[in-house]
Scaffold this motif. Structure first.
Motif, PDB file in Angstrom:
ATOM      1  N   PRO A 233       1.035  -1.471   0.082  1.00  0.00           N
ATOM      2  CA  PRO A 233       0.559  -0.091   0.099  1.00  0.00           C
ATOM      3  C   PRO A 233       0.791   1.232  -0.156  1.00  0.00           C
ATOM      4  CG  PRO A 233      -0.620  -1.045   1.786  1.00  0.00           C
ATOM      5  CD  PRO A 233       0.467  -1.727   1.203  1.00  0.00           C
ATOM      6  N   THR A 234       1.955   1.109  -0.041  1.00  0.00           N
ATOM      7  CA  THR A 234       2.801   2.142   1.040  1.00  0.00           C
ATOM      8  C   THR A 234       3.394   2.703  -0.799  1.00  0.00           C
ATOM      9  OG1 THR A 234       3.344   1.850   3.091  1.00  0.00           O
ATOM     10  CG2 THR A 234       5.406   3.853   1.607  1.00  0.00           C
ATOM     11  N   TRP A 236       2.851   1.664  -3.837  1.00  0.00           N
ATOM     12  CA  TRP A 236       1.578   2.206  -4.887  1.00  0.00           C
ATOM     13  C   TRP A 236       0.753   4.014  -4.107  1.00  0.00           C
ATOM     14  CZ3 TRP A 236       1.250   0.860  -9.140  1.00  0.00           C
ATOM     15  CH2 TRP A 236       2.106   0.468 -10.027  1.00  0.00           C
ATOM     16  N   ARG A 237       0.963   3.517  -2.786  1.00  0.00           N
ATOM     17  CA  ARG A 237       0.583   5.713  -2.980  1.00  0.00           C
ATOM     18  C   ARG A 237       1.145   6.130  -3.308  1.00  0.00           C
ATOM     19  NH1 ARG A 237       1.454   7.032   3.500  1.00  0.00           N
ATOM     20  NH2 ARG A 237       3.943   7.045   2.752  1.00  0.00           N
TER      21      ARG A 237
ATOM     22  N   LEU B 273      -5.813   7.384   0.479  1.00  0.00           N
ATOM     23  CA  LEU B 273      -4.882   6.531  -0.386  1.00  0.00           C
ATOM     24  C   LEU B 273      -4.264   5.274   0.196  1.00  0.00           C
ATOM     25  CD1 LEU B 273      -3.340   8.963  -2.703  1.00  0.00           C
ATOM     26  CD2 LEU B 273      -5.518   7.497  -3.282  1.00  0.00           C
ATOM     27  N   HIS B 274      -3.654   5.164   1.258  1.00  0.00           N
ATOM     28  CA  HIS B 274      -2.518   4.770   2.308  1.00  0.00           C
ATOM     29  C   HIS B 274      -3.860   3.282   2.548  1.00  0.00           C
ATOM     30  CE1 HIS B 274       0.028   2.946   4.885  1.00  0.00           C
ATOM     31  NE2 HIS B 274       0.538   2.496   4.246  1.00  0.00           N
ATOM     32  N   PHE B 277      -5.334   1.152  -0.018  1.00  0.00           N
ATOM     33  CA  PHE B 277      -4.406  -0.116  -0.320  1.00  0.00           C
ATOM     34  C   PHE B 277      -4.708  -0.738   0.845  1.00  0.00           C
ATOM     35  CE2 PHE B 277      -2.786   3.580  -3.167  1.00  0.00           C
ATOM     36  CZ  PHE B 277      -4.305   3.931  -4.370  1.00  0.00           C
ATOM     37  N   SER B 278      -4.538  -0.597   1.727  1.00  0.00           N
ATOM     38  CA  SER B 278      -4.573  -1.058   3.036  1.00  0.00           C
ATOM     39  C   SER B 278      -5.235  -2.419   3.343  1.00  0.00           C
ATOM     40  CB  SER B 278      -3.807  -0.622   4.165  1.00  0.00           C
ATOM     41  OG  SER B 278      -2.596   0.367   4.451  1.00  0.00           O
ATOM     42  N   LYS B 281      -5.981  -4.442   0.421  1.00  0.00           N
ATOM     43  CA  LYS B 281      -4.507  -5.283   0.334  1.00  0.00           C
ATOM     44  C   LYS B 281      -5.126  -6.829   2.042  1.00  0.00           C
ATOM     45  CE  LYS B 281       0.524  -6.248   2.138  1.00  0.00           C
ATOM     46  NZ  LYS B 281       0.040  -7.720   1.062  1.00  0.00           N
TER      47      LYS B 281
END
Lengths: 294, 294
Positions: A233-234, A236-237, B273-274, B277-278, B281
């Protein structure tokens, strides 16, 4: 091979930097590799594994006498590093990188050089990776048969460009050139967009009211489709933020296409659906036939 | 095992029907399997391979004395077949299917039975498949450890439901129950939607003006993500048309989620965003951990 360069500095000894160092060591592309980073764990390990010859946590010490600096950090740090390194080195020191975004790095480089394109900055992007990360996962063959995109400008020193090209060829990679804007648009479309789409799908399903157990009924297609939603995630952020404009364009292009497909479904336009699916299948099959298996 | 049924008719001897026939033969679930279809190539092969005992191109002949009819044709044909078969059989003959869409089949069944839910209609959907198709690819173990969703109604005959359940358990499948609307919504979200998204992505890239050679720079993530865009266009056109309402809802849910993600990128909302995405995931990793590998 006879060494092409004396001292190469690799900033960030993770998967990408570590793999490059291993390959350069193996082929003898340079006489000496120095690692630099903020923490010494990976760097110490790099020396003990023989991946690098020395390391320094001090940037000035690391850069002293360098013929080339390869910035191999995560992308937001790479933007900072371009700005940090360029003023510290002479124009005979090549500065290059491995980030998946090029426009933001170029802007940082120009800003650090009083508005001029630094001729010794040769931005590059090896399209390679692994599910694993860190120097432990590094592999001298990571780049073999993978593409590296270099994005030179008219101002770029031709000799510097030739050396960077030669370095990547020495790792077994294929080298292509593109302009910066095209690189960022192509990567936004083929890599950054699919990641956003996969994250959005999993997020949409997870917040769906349909059933608590919706994923229990997901089949193999979903597994393939959503694999990239398991990405870091980091990372891709940071990519989303540093390739924002191109990515927004790609999302808009995609959203328009999806809206059209929705309209074909809503109006039960059988021919339009069959045409779209057939065209996509043909393109995707050709893509697979032209690259690796399945 | 002692045979549970006498005569079973399988309409459509492709991958799904052929695999079911093989399994039923192997376990002796029924005494006799008759194949029916419009062309005799697969059916003749089915007999010569011992997958079925007999076949008939004539529907009335095929249905004579049947204890169960399994409709295993492509989905649009299955909708027709439900309407065709129900008026021809008595209420003691179980009618079931393998289609990935249930609402359209139920509507066809109700329409064919003067507006009443036919108690002998037990709709089912085995979530299994293969990249290959046709009776040649059929496999007695295709359904083993896969899920089968049955969608009974209050009007459904409990004995008929029990027999269909027993049949699927005999193939090694796990059987779940859902209502028709939930089935179609869950499948729209987890299977039909991802296929539409993958088709739309490949189509968007193919029609993009960025570069003639855009796919040359697509990496492994793209290969995984787009795999389902290589699926059969006719089959997916038919699924899109026959699960239209649920699919449109899923597309709208997804489009709203993607628009929100776009907004987070546009406003450089790093935390949002983080978080997204986190969360994705974590959900995707849990999905993988709970099912097969990777």
């Amino acid at each position: 091979m006879a060494a092409v360069l004396g001292k190469v500095v690799i900033m960030g000894l993770g998967l990408m930097g570590g793999s490059l160092a291993r390959s350069l060591k193996q082929t003898g592309f340079c006489d000496h590799i120095t690692g630099h980073g903020h923490r010494d764990v990976s760097l110490k390990k790099g020396v003990s594994l023989g991946i690098i010859d020395s390391y320094s946590l001090d940037i000035d010490e690391a850069l002293a006498g360098a013929d080339m600096v390869v910035i191999a950090t995560p992308v937001l740090r790479a933007i900072e590093a371009v700005a940090e390194v360029l003023p510290k080195v002479s124009r005979s020191t090549i500065v290059t990188d491995v980030a998946s975004v090029k426009g933001s790095l170029l802007q940082a480089g120009i800003a650090a050089c009083a508005g001029q394109v630094p001729p010794n900055l040769v931005l590059g992007h090896p399209i390679a990776g692994s599910h694993n990360s860190g120097v432990d996962a590094s592999d001298a063959d990571l780049y073999r048969n993978h593409r590296v995109i270099l994005t030179p400008l008219p101002e770029t020193d031709t000799e510097a460009l030739a050396v960077v090209r030669q370095m990547w060829l020495s790792t077994g990679a294929n080298v292509a050139e593109m302009n910066v804007a095209e690189h960022d648009a192509v990567l936004a479309a083929t890599s950054h967009l699919p990641h956003m789409l996969a994250y959005a799908l999993v997020d949409a399903l997870a917040s769906s009211a349909i059933t608590d157990d919706i994923f229990a009924f997901a089949a193999g297609g979903f597994r393939d489709f959503s694999r990239i939603a398991s990405s870091d995630p980091t990372m891709w952020r940071d990519i989303a933020l540093s390739n924002r404009d191109s990515l927004l364009e790609a999302i808009d292009m995609y959203t328009a296409n999806l809206a059209q497909l929705r309209e074909s479904i809503a109006s039960a336009d059988s021919d339009a659906l069959h045409d779209t699916f057939s065209r996509s299948k043909a393109v995707r099959d050709a893509f697979v036939a032209g690259s690796a298996d399945s």
